[in-house]
Design an enzyme around this catalytic site. Structure first.
Site: not given
Length: 316
Positions: A94, A212
Site C-alpha cells: 500500500s 490493497d
C-alpha cells in the site's frame, strides 16, 4: 535479535505461509502501452516470478501500509541514505509500496519528497460523475487512473529493471492470496497494492483481481522471507488499535477491522530481525498536509535505533 533458525520462527513461518501467502503464477501477460510522459514501449502486466531455489538476499527492507502515515517511511529512508545503507530487497504494501517502488527504482529521498509535494486529493480521488451515470460505479468509487498516471511519471521502467530488487504486495480479492508483484508494469503494480477495496477499482492482471495489500499483509515480512531475505528490517506505520477513540457503533465497526489487521501486523513483526515503529499520534485523521511532521517522526525513530540498524546491515 531472534535467530532465523529459531524453531518458534520456523513454526510461525510455516503457519503463516500455509494460510496467508501464495505466489502469482501462470496467466498470460497482456501487453499494455504506457501513457504520455513515459517511454512508448510495451510492458507486461505486473506479476510474480519466483526467485530460483536457494536464492538469498542478505537484507530486506519491508515498508508497511498506513495511508498518510506512510510518509514516515521517507524519514527512515533519509537516515539509511545518510548512513550509506542499502538493502538487497525492498518489499512494500500500500503506502509502503509507493515509497518503496520509487526508492528501489533509483530515486533519491529528496526527489521522492519533491514528488510527494505535488500530491493532492485530486490525484487520489478522480471521481467521474459521467462514468457513474453511464456505466455505474463498478467495483470502486474511483477508477484510480490519476494515481496511476502520477506513479507512471516517476516509475518509468519495469520492476525487474530497478536497481534494487522490489516487490509490491497486493491481495487477490477472489481467494485471499497474498500476491507479490516483482515483474512488469511498476505503476500498475503499485496502484494495485494501494487499491483500497470499495474506494478504488481493483486491478485485473494475469487472471487475478488485485487490491490493497494491506487487507492480507499490512507488514509483508513473510513475503520478504519467501523472496530469500536472510535478515529483515521492518518499518511499521500501521495504525495501532490503542490509538482509537470508540464513541459510537460506526467507530466500533472500524475498530474491529483495525484489531483484525493488528493481529496480522504482530504476527509478521515476530518474523523480522528489527522493527522500527515511528511514534505518530494525532487526535484527528491524518491528511496530506501532515506529511512534514510525519516524515520527521520516521527520521526520529530511525535515528533512535541507528546503531541497531548499522549492525543489522553489517552482520555477515
Amino acid at each position: 535479535m531472534t535467530d532465523p533458525a529459531d524453531p518458534r520462527r520456523r513454526s510461525l513461518l510455516a503457519l503463516l505461509g500455509a494460510s496467508a501467502t501464495a505466489p502469482l503464477i501462470g496467466g498470460c501477460a497482456s501487453p499494455i502501452q504506457r501513457q504520455s510522459g513515459a517511454p512508448a514501449d510495451v510492458i507486461d502486466d505486473p506479476g510474480f516470478v519466483a526467485p530460483p531455489d536457494g536464492t538469498q538476499r542478505r537484507l530486506a527492507l519491508v515498508l508497511s501500509g498506513g495511508a498518510a502515515r506512510g510518509f514516515a517511511h521517507l524519514g527512515v529512508l533519509r537516515v539509511l541514505e545518510r548512513e550509506g545503507l542499502r538493502p538487497d530487497l525492498v518489499v512494500g504494501t500500500s503506502a509502503g509500496a509507493i515509497v518503496g517502488a520509487m526508492w528501489a527504482s533509483g530515486m533519491q529521498v529528496s526527489e521522492i519528497e519533491r514528488a510527494a509535494e505535488l500530491l493532492d486529493w485530486t490525484v487520489f480521488f478522480d471521481f467521474d460523475p459521467v462514468r457513474t451515470v453511464l456505466g455505474g460505479l463498478g467495483l470502486g468509487l474511483v477508477p484510480g487512473a490519476r494515481l496511476e498516471q502520477f506513479l507512471r511519471q516517476h516509475l518509468r521502467t519495469p520492476i525487474e529493471r530497478f536497481p534494487l530488487s522490489f516487490a509490491a504486495v497486493a491481495a487477490d480479492m477472489e481467494n485471499g492470496d497474498v500476491v507479490p508483484l516483482n515483474q512488469g508494469d511498476a505503476a500498475r503494480a503499485v496502484r494495485a497494492s494501494c487499491a483500497v477495496p470499495g474506494v478504488y477499482a481493483p486491478v485485473r492482471s494475469r487472471g487475478r483481481l488485485l487490491a490493497d495489500g494491506q487487507v492480507v499483509s499490512p507488514l509483508p515480512v513473510l513475503t520478504a522471507r519467501r523472496l530469500g531475505a536472510v535478515r529483515v528490517l521492518a518499518i511499521d506505520v500501521v495504525y495501532p488499535p490503542q490509538h482509537s477513540e470508540m464513541s459510537n457503533p460506526v467507530s466500533m465497526l472500524f475498530q474491529s477491522l483495525i484489531v483484525s489487521e493488528w493481529r496480522q501486523v504482530l504476527a509478521e513483526r515476530a518474523l523480522a530481525d528489527l522493527v522500527i515503529a515511528p511514534e505518530i499520534r494525532t487526535s484527528s485523521q491524518l491528511g496530506l498536509g501532515s506529511r512534514g511532521w510525519v516524515i520527521e517522526a520516521g527520521e526520529t525513530a530511525a535515528l533512535s535505533r541507528v546503531d541497531e540498524i548499522r549492525r543489522l546491515f553489517t552482520e555477515s
